[in-house]
Design an enzyme around this catalytic site. Sequence first.
Site, PDB file in Angstrom:
ATOM      1  N   ARG A 132       0.856  -1.197   0.000  1.00 17.92           N
ATOM      2  CA  ARG A 132       0.000   0.000   0.000  1.00 17.92           C
ATOM      3  C   ARG A 132       0.889   1.242   0.000  1.00 17.92           C
ATOM      4  O   ARG A 132       0.607   2.231  -0.659  1.00 17.92           O
ATOM      5  CB  ARG A 132      -0.947   0.012   1.206  1.00 17.92           C
ATOM      6  N   TYR A 145     -15.802  17.719 -15.123  1.00 17.98           N
ATOM      7  CA  TYR A 145     -16.233  16.319 -15.224  1.00 17.98           C
ATOM      8  C   TYR A 145     -17.355  16.053 -14.201  1.00 17.98           C
ATOM      9  O   TYR A 145     -17.266  16.484 -13.046  1.00 17.98           O
ATOM     10  CB  TYR A 145     -15.013  15.436 -14.935  1.00 17.98           C
ATOM     11  N   ASP A 168      -6.873  19.542 -13.885  1.00 26.05           N
ATOM     12  CA  ASP A 168      -7.144  18.185 -14.369  1.00 26.05           C
ATOM     13  C   ASP A 168      -6.704  18.154 -15.836  1.00 26.05           C
ATOM     14  O   ASP A 168      -7.353  18.745 -16.697  1.00 26.05           O
ATOM     15  CB  ASP A 168      -8.640  17.889 -14.211  1.00 26.05           C
ATOM     16  N   LYS A 174      -7.743   7.221 -19.258  1.00 24.68           N
ATOM     17  CA  LYS A 174      -8.042   7.790 -20.566  1.00 24.68           C
ATOM     18  C   LYS A 174      -6.807   7.709 -21.465  1.00 24.68           C
ATOM     19  O   LYS A 174      -6.358   6.632 -21.784  1.00 24.68           O
ATOM     20  CB  LYS A 174      -8.577   9.213 -20.391  1.00 24.68           C
TER      21      LYS A 174
HETATM   22  C1  LIG Z   1     -12.696  10.147 -16.411  1.00 24.13           C
HETATM   23  C2  LIG Z   1     -12.316  11.448 -15.824  1.00 24.13           C
HETATM   24  C3  LIG Z   1     -12.109  11.586 -14.450  1.00 24.13           C
HETATM   25  C4  LIG Z   1     -12.323  10.450 -13.479  1.00 24.13           C
HETATM   26  O1  LIG Z   1     -11.402   9.425 -13.652  1.00 24.13           O
HETATM   27  P1  LIG Z   1     -11.709   7.863 -13.355  1.00 24.13           P
HETATM   28  O2  LIG Z   1     -10.451   7.206 -13.735  1.00 24.13           O
HETATM   29  O3  LIG Z   1     -12.907   7.482 -14.163  1.00 24.13           O
HETATM   30  O4  LIG Z   1     -11.999   7.782 -11.883  1.00 24.13           O
HETATM   31  C5  LIG Z   1     -11.708  12.830 -13.985  1.00 24.13           C
HETATM   32  N1  LIG Z   1     -11.539  13.882 -14.823  1.00 24.13           N
HETATM   33  C6  LIG Z   1     -11.743  13.776 -16.148  1.00 24.13           C
HETATM   34  C7  LIG Z   1     -11.546  14.970 -17.016  1.00 24.13           C
HETATM   35  C8  LIG Z   1     -12.141  12.570 -16.695  1.00 24.13           C
HETATM   36  O5  LIG Z   1     -12.362  12.475 -18.017  1.00 24.13           O
END
Ligand SMILES: *Cc1c(COP(=O)(O)O)cnc(C)c1O
Length: 377
Positions: free
Chosen positions: A47, A99, A173, A198
């Site tokens: 962890r 998001y 982000d 992504k």
């Molecule tokens: C998908 C996404 C998230 C969340 O990420 P997960 O891996 O699904 O928890 C946060 N910000 C953006 C811009 C995203 O596209």
Amino acid sequence: MRFETLLVHAGVEPDPTTGAIMTPVYLTSTYVQDGVGRPRQGYEYSRTKNPTRTALEASIAALEGGAYALAFASGMAAIDTVMRLLPPGSHVVVGNDVYGGTYRLFERVYRPYGLEFTYVDTTQPEQVAQALREETRMIWLETPTNPLLRVTDIQAIARLAHNHPARPWVAVDNTFATPYLQRPLELGADIVVHSTTKYLGGHSDVVGGAVVVQDPDLHERLAFLQNAVGAVPGPMDCFLVLRGIKTLAVRMDRHSANAQAVAEFLARHPKVKRVHYPFLPTHPQYEVARRQMKAGGGMVSFEVESPEEAIRVAESTKIFALAESLGGVESLIEVPAAMTHASTAGSTLEVPATLVRLSVGIEHADDLIADLEQALG
Ligand SMILES: *Cc1c(COP(=O)(O)O)cnc(C)c1O
């Protein structure tokens, strides 16, 4: 090393015992110690630290030009860990097109815990300036945004934050742009977060997240939270993200070239009312996008005549698969108001029901355009 070389080599080296060129997947929870309280290279328990994760964290830190990165079990786990830096009573200024999952975390989890959020249009820096208060501890940005692809001038917001007496952290982000197209730390941001699910992973086969910072104190606090809260990725997940990262530059070049071609096609189509893509000259923040990003990225959204038409188009494509998520090699289509952004209905973040969102993959652009043409027809 230049960026493309870092993608392949940063954080990874051949296994010293066998020469294996790929990073081993250390499927272990614990580590044998050389003596009481004498773990080897700090590895005590997975962890806290795992060698496959260490390699991924070093790679992501190098790509963002940061000193430190921390990997998480999902993008949401990464964002959640950043929010835990803030004591109750803190105020956060947030982009009004973030998001849906971020909005849900802020409103349904952190507001009841005593954090306050103000949502503004961050493409207008004066709106951010007006929202800042004495107790503002963070500005939360997404650029380009999901699903409207609005672009915020990171440098302008960072300057504003740094000159304000409250000195809030600027968190970006960077999931949509990736460090290949945009590096927020170089533009003055304090914290970068990613959903590695992504583009960094890039193959729709893993869920993960990351946080990158420059400041050693901030890193120490986040590393404490990463271990104390424990939302860490497993070693196999880390391996998959690491493998995806190696091809990020070539994938983003193709994603961006295809998306540009698709956006230009849609802009000419009589049934399309409006196209949202940062590298179209008609985009309201085109100049900022050109300055801040290397290319437009793989995401495109567009508006059609009616909500029924949006659903019909999304259900009529043959190559674009009807699915949530984004950033994989295969093209996806969805209707945000009914799918990814359904939780924002009735809020200030509500998106038009006539909007269709595309995650443009790395297939041949002509096939993608032909598919959209038949669906629109
Ligand atoms: C998908 C996404 C998230 C969340 O990420 P997960 O891996 O699904 O928890 C946060 N910000 C953006 C811009 C995203 O596209």
